[in-house]
Scaffold this motif. Structure first.
Motif, PDB file in Angstrom:
ATOM      1  N   HIS A  94      87.549  88.314  17.464  1.00 24.12           N
ATOM      2  CA  HIS A  94      87.362  89.434  16.551  1.00 24.12           C
ATOM      3  C   HIS A  94      86.164  90.299  16.934  1.00 24.12           C
ATOM      4  O   HIS A  94      86.162  91.504  16.687  1.00 24.12           O
ATOM      5  CB  HIS A  94      87.253  88.922  15.131  1.00 24.12           C
ATOM      6  CG  HIS A  94      88.490  88.173  14.722  1.00 24.12           C
ATOM      7  ND1 HIS A  94      89.694  88.796  14.574  1.00 24.12           N
ATOM      8  CD2 HIS A  94      88.704  86.863  14.502  1.00 24.12           C
ATOM      9  CE1 HIS A  94      90.614  87.888  14.254  1.00 24.12           C
ATOM     10  NE2 HIS A  94      90.025  86.716  14.216  1.00 24.12           N
ATOM     11  N   GLU A  97      87.628  92.650  19.329  1.00 23.40           N
ATOM     12  CA  GLU A  97      88.368  93.729  18.678  1.00 23.40           C
ATOM     13  C   GLU A  97      87.428  94.824  18.180  1.00 23.40           C
ATOM     14  O   GLU A  97      87.731  96.016  18.293  1.00 23.40           O
ATOM     15  CB  GLU A  97      89.204  93.185  17.518  1.00 23.40           C
ATOM     16  CG  GLU A  97      90.435  92.433  17.951  1.00 23.40           C
ATOM     17  CD  GLU A  97      91.389  92.158  16.820  1.00 23.40           C
ATOM     18  OE1 GLU A  97      92.605  92.185  17.032  1.00 23.40           O
ATOM     19  OE2 GLU A  97      90.913  91.913  15.687  1.00 23.40           O
ATOM     20  N   ILE A 125      89.909 100.295  13.183  1.00 21.44           N
ATOM     21  CA  ILE A 125      89.996  98.834  13.079  1.00 21.44           C
ATOM     22  C   ILE A 125      91.182  98.436  12.216  1.00 21.44           C
ATOM     23  O   ILE A 125      91.943  97.523  12.550  1.00 21.44           O
ATOM     24  CB  ILE A 125      88.689  98.247  12.520  1.00 21.44           C
ATOM     25  CG1 ILE A 125      87.546  98.493  13.492  1.00 21.44           C
ATOM     26  CG2 ILE A 125      88.834  96.743  12.279  1.00 21.44           C
ATOM     27  CD1 ILE A 125      86.193  98.262  12.892  1.00 21.44           C
ATOM     28  N   SER A 129      93.654  96.316  14.581  1.00 19.69           N
ATOM     29  CA  SER A 129      93.379  94.884  14.547  1.00 19.69           C
ATOM     30  C   SER A 129      94.651  94.084  14.304  1.00 19.69           C
ATOM     31  O   SER A 129      95.415  94.372  13.380  1.00 19.69           O
ATOM     32  CB  SER A 129      92.357  94.551  13.462  1.00 19.69           C
ATOM     33  OG  SER A 129      92.189  93.152  13.389  1.00 19.69           O
ATOM     34  N   ALA A 132      92.739  90.525  11.827  1.00 23.16           N
ATOM     35  CA  ALA A 132      91.872  90.615  10.649  1.00 23.16           C
ATOM     36  C   ALA A 132      92.679  90.447   9.369  1.00 23.16           C
ATOM     37  O   ALA A 132      93.875  90.693   9.332  1.00 23.16           O
ATOM     38  CB  ALA A 132      91.148  91.958  10.634  1.00 23.16           C
TER      39      ALA A 132
END
Length: 357
Positions: A94, A97, A125, A129, A132
């Motif tokens: 993450h 990302e 994001i 993503s 997430a």
């Protein structure tokens, strides 16, 4: 500052670490210590005395039990190490990302990863993503002693700048070592502070909707500090927008994507899921292979904000669609349940990958 939250993205392992650490490992260590003590006594030249007391006859059994205990301990430590490794890989995943979206000051936090960036970063994001759960924007952080401090911290936030009085909202309160009697009561104080702020600024207040709110507010408490966030994602990010049928025990989309990425899948390899269920892993693999942004088919919480930049959002989505490519390697999915195959086909069609899988 926004909190890139992934509390449900493979981080059930964090809970396992907490349970395994303080409870199981010391118990195993104590048990191993008991057997070590017995072996040391037997090796200290007191065999005759032990034999007289009837313990020497149990030597072979003690050794056998000790060997078994050491093996159990090694397995426990191995499992613990694998869980730590998985957590580390998840945080790295993450963090990557966020780095790909050019965020600044990226750092792991309790239950997530934090970073600094603009609203464009927030849009990107949410859009890109794969793993997430939510992207939360921090509006306030303050020390607290009681629930009244939470009320004051909330009332000091300029909520009227974030959303209109015609929007509905919902409060969610969570705590870790929180010095309060009731998180529900804390959520009520947050609600009161928000509504009183609106009344003082606009003469009216927004309504609560616990089922389908326009805006979601999150309160996180530790033993000293209260943090208040506005949810930029809306519905959890694992809800991609393509699922038509879940079947039994469905796998969340962000978890499926996380498993693929942790396994090293990047879309350039052939992939087959022989127990595909409703097709989640295969569909997520197809989206990775397509370089398709995970959020292209859904709406987001930030679209309810007063500051929502529709032109920028339209531009970002258009760029994401232009980046979609045709996969070069096959992706296959199968199951021995015909109903699941039908569900997987329906979901693949909804996800626009029925000609890829």
């Amino acid at each position: 500052m926004f909190d890139f939250s992934f509390t449900e993205m493979l981080l059930s392992g964090v809970v396992a670490l907490v349970v395994l650490g303080p409870e199981r490992l010391p118990k195993v260590a104590r048990k191993a210590g008991e057997w070590v003590g017995k072996i040391q006594r037997l090796a200290a030249g007191v065999k005759q005395e032990l034999a007289a007391n009837g313990e020497y006859a149990e030597l072979s059994k003690v050794k056998q039990d000790f060997t078994s205990t050491v093996a159990d301990l090694k397995q426990e430590l191995h499992d613990f190490g694998k869980q730590v490794e998985q957590e580390t890989q998840t945080i790295a995943q993450h963090t990557q990302e966020l780095a790909q979206q050019n965020c600044a000051q990226i750092a792991p936090t309790d239950g997530g990863v934090s970073a600094r960036g603009s609203m464009e970063h927030v849009y990107r994001i949410n859009l890109y993503s794969r793993t997430a759960s939510r992207v939360l924007l921090q509006l306030a952080q303050a020390p607290y002693r009681n629930e009244d401090d939470l009320y004051r911290a909330t009332k000091n936030i300029a909520w009227e700048n974030w959303f209109g009085v015609e929007k509905t909202f919902k409060i969610k309160a969570e705590g870790k070592r929180a010095r309060v009697k009731s998180l529900d009561f804390c959520a009520l104080k947050i609600k009161d502070g928000l509504c009183d702020r609106f009344r003082s600024q606009t003469g009216s207040r927004p309504s609560v909707d616990k089922a389908r709110p326009d805006v979601r507010i999150h309160l996180f408490l530790d033993d000293k500090t209260a943090s208040i966030f506005i949810d930029t994602s809306g519905e959890a990010l694992f809800k991609r927008g393509y699922r038509q049928d879940t079947g039994e025990a469905p796998l969340r989309e962000n978890l499926a994507a996380g498993l693929l990425l942790l396994a090293g899948y990047n879309g350039t390899q052939p992939m087959q899921d022989p127990f595909c269920g409703s097709g989640t892993i295969a569909i997520e693999a197809a989206w990775i292979a397509q370089n398709r942004a995970a959020g292209l088919m859904r709406r987001f919480g930030f679209e309810q904000f007063n500051s929502f930049d529709k032109a920028l959002w339209t531009k970002l989505k258009a760029a994401a669609r232009a980046d979609i490519r045709q996969p070069e390697n096959p992706i296959a999915a199968s199951d021995n349940d015909r109903r699941m195959i039908a569900a997987a086909r329906a979901n693949a069609a909804s996800a626009e990958v029925e000609n890829i899988i």
